[in-house]
Design a protein around this motif. Structure first.
Motif, PDB file in Angstrom:
ATOM      1  N   ALA A 114       0.824  -1.209   0.000  1.00 43.61           N
ATOM      2  CA  ALA A 114       0.000   0.000   0.000  1.00 43.61           C
ATOM      3  C   ALA A 114       0.861   1.263   0.000  1.00 43.61           C
ATOM      4  O   ALA A 114       0.648   2.170  -0.813  1.00 43.61           O
ATOM      5  N   ALA A 115       1.825   1.325   0.879  1.00 39.53           N
ATOM      6  CA  ALA A 115       2.672   2.522   0.968  1.00 39.53           C
ATOM      7  C   ALA A 115       3.544   2.680  -0.278  1.00 39.53           C
ATOM      8  O   ALA A 115       3.764   3.806  -0.747  1.00 39.53           O
ATOM      9  N   SER A 116       4.008   1.587  -0.830  1.00 37.17           N
ATOM     10  CA  SER A 116       4.844   1.655  -2.027  1.00 37.17           C
ATOM     11  C   SER A 116       4.058   2.132  -3.242  1.00 37.17           C
ATOM     12  O   SER A 116       4.546   2.961  -4.020  1.00 37.17           O
ATOM     13  N   ILE A 117       2.858   1.604  -3.413  1.00 36.91           N
ATOM     14  CA  ILE A 117       2.026   2.043  -4.542  1.00 36.91           C
ATOM     15  C   ILE A 117       1.690   3.522  -4.399  1.00 36.91           C
ATOM     16  O   ILE A 117       1.789   4.281  -5.362  1.00 36.91           O
ATOM     17  N   TYR A 118       1.323   3.941  -3.207  1.00 37.80           N
ATOM     18  CA  TYR A 118       0.972   5.343  -2.998  1.00 37.80           C
ATOM     19  C   TYR A 118       2.179   6.242  -3.275  1.00 37.80           C
ATOM     20  O   TYR A 118       2.049   7.301  -3.883  1.00 37.80           O
ATOM     21  N   THR A 119       3.342   5.818  -2.848  1.00 38.59           N
ATOM     22  CA  THR A 119       4.552   6.607  -3.087  1.00 38.59           C
ATOM     23  C   THR A 119       4.870   6.703  -4.566  1.00 38.59           C
ATOM     24  O   THR A 119       5.240   7.772  -5.061  1.00 38.59           O
ATOM     25  N   ASP A 120       4.712   5.609  -5.278  1.00 35.97           N
ATOM     26  CA  ASP A 120       5.127   5.572  -6.676  1.00 35.97           C
ATOM     27  C   ASP A 120       4.118   6.207  -7.628  1.00 35.97           C
ATOM     28  O   ASP A 120       4.507   6.826  -8.611  1.00 35.97           O
ATOM     29  N   ILE A 121       2.847   6.085  -7.347  1.00 40.06           N
ATOM     30  CA  ILE A 121       1.819   6.477  -8.312  1.00 40.06           C
ATOM     31  C   ILE A 121       1.259   7.876  -8.061  1.00 40.06           C
ATOM     32  O   ILE A 121       1.072   8.648  -8.998  1.00 40.06           O
ATOM     33  N   PHE A 122       0.983   8.223  -6.839  1.00 41.73           N
ATOM     34  CA  PHE A 122       0.228   9.440  -6.549  1.00 41.73           C
ATOM     35  C   PHE A 122       1.128  10.622  -6.213  1.00 41.73           C
ATOM     36  O   PHE A 122       2.186  10.470  -5.618  1.00 41.73           O
ATOM     37  N   HIS A 123       0.682  11.804  -6.596  1.00 39.83           N
ATOM     38  CA  HIS A 123       1.240  13.101  -6.210  1.00 39.83           C
ATOM     39  C   HIS A 123       2.670  13.333  -6.683  1.00 39.83           C
ATOM     40  O   HIS A 123       3.425  14.039  -6.025  1.00 39.83           O
ATOM     41  N   LYS A 124       3.031  12.790  -7.805  1.00 34.17           N
ATOM     42  CA  LYS A 124       4.385  13.025  -8.320  1.00 34.17           C
ATOM     43  C   LYS A 124       4.565  14.464  -8.781  1.00 34.17           C
ATOM     44  O   LYS A 124       5.628  15.029  -8.621  1.00 34.17           O
ATOM     45  N   GLN A 125       3.545  15.056  -9.371  1.00 32.25           N
ATOM     46  CA  GLN A 125       3.643  16.408  -9.908  1.00 32.25           C
ATOM     47  C   GLN A 125       2.978  17.448  -9.003  1.00 32.25           C
ATOM     48  O   GLN A 125       3.009  18.630  -9.321  1.00 32.25           O
ATOM     49  N   ASP A 126       2.388  17.024  -7.904  1.00 29.38           N
ATOM     50  CA  ASP A 126       1.677  17.954  -7.028  1.00 29.38           C
ATOM     51  C   ASP A 126       2.637  18.648  -6.072  1.00 29.38           C
ATOM     52  O   ASP A 126       3.676  18.101  -5.704  1.00 29.38           O
ATOM     53  N   SER A 127       2.260  19.852  -5.673  1.00 25.27           N
ATOM     54  CA  SER A 127       3.023  20.526  -4.632  1.00 25.27           C
ATOM     55  C   SER A 127       2.309  20.291  -3.306  1.00 25.27           C
ATOM     56  O   SER A 127       1.105  20.428  -3.204  1.00 25.27           O
ATOM     57  N   GLY A 128       3.047  19.906  -2.323  1.00 30.19           N
ATOM     58  CA  GLY A 128       2.505  19.579  -1.017  1.00 30.19           C
ATOM     59  C   GLY A 128       3.483  18.669  -0.296  1.00 30.19           C
ATOM     60  O   GLY A 128       4.652  18.577  -0.665  1.00 30.19           O
ATOM     61  N   TRP A 129       3.002  17.990   0.709  1.00 29.90           N
ATOM     62  CA  TRP A 129       3.866  17.103   1.475  1.00 29.90           C
ATOM     63  C   TRP A 129       3.063  15.892   1.944  1.00 29.90           C
ATOM     64  O   TRP A 129       1.845  15.927   2.008  1.00 29.90           O
ATOM     65  N   TYR A 130       3.812  14.847   2.238  1.00 29.87           N
ATOM     66  CA  TYR A 130       3.177  13.655   2.783  1.00 29.87           C
ATOM     67  C   TYR A 130       2.755  13.926   4.211  1.00 29.87           C
ATOM     68  O   TYR A 130       3.478  14.541   4.986  1.00 29.87           O
ATOM     69  N   GLY A 131       1.586  13.426   4.553  1.00 27.19           N
ATOM     70  CA  GLY A 131       1.025  13.694   5.869  1.00 27.19           C
ATOM     71  C   GLY A 131       1.377  12.634   6.896  1.00 27.19           C
ATOM     72  O   GLY A 131       2.126  11.689   6.650  1.00 27.19           O
TER      73      GLY A 131
END
Length: 159
Positions: A114-131
């Motif tokens: 779950a954490a690996s998929i979220y890291t790899d797929i989502f929010h690559k181009q977004d500005s923000g931070w992991y919560g």
């Protein structure tokens, strides 16, 4: 031996709490005006947090994989705790903690996915931070792996 069992039990409880917090809490990705988790998005409008759906541009297949893996990790970890307590009283020494270790191994694998998929797929181009929930997911990856290894080592020690 009793102190070791209590320590491993408390580690297991900590793993469950972290997994549940990471799965339920809405802070996987954050900006100043938005908080996203694996279930929904909250936006700050006029000082109020408003519930919104996950944006349509999120890859639904990957999001469902993250959701399912997170929930499975929680289920396997909770089942592992029940199996741990049951094995203390039912199985002979040397075989006691094998099933609990397997459940923890499955929980570790699921939350890692779950954490690996979220890291790899989502929010690559977004500005923000992991919560905080995202960070808790990675911490629970480490703790469930340590717990899994502890159960396997404890099984060998009691043989």
């Amino acid at each position: 031996m009793l102190v070791l069992l209590v320590a491993i039990f408390l580690l297991h409880i900590a793993c469950i709490c972290l997994l549940l917090a990471a799965t339920i809490h809405n802070a996987w990705w954050m900006t100043d005006t938005m908080s996203t988790d694996i279930w929904s998005r909250w936006t700050l409008v006029n000082g109020n947090w408003n519930y919104t759906e996950i944006p349509a541009h999120y890859p639904a297949d990957y999001l469902q994989a993250v959701q399912a893996s997170s929930v499975l990790a929680c289920i396997f970890c909770i089942l592992g705790l029940f199996v741990f307590v049951a094995q203390l009283y039912t199985l002979p020494k040397g075989k006691r903690f094998l099933f609990t270790g397997v459940f923890q191994l499955l929980a570790w694998l699921c939350i890692m996915i779950a954490a690996s998929i979220y890291t790899d797929i989502f929010h690559k181009q977004d500005s923000g931070w992991y919560g905080a929930s995202f960070i808790l997911a990675w911490i629970s990856v480490c703790l469930t792996f340590i717990s899994c290894i502890a159960y396997f080592v404890l099984r060998k020690k009691t043989a």
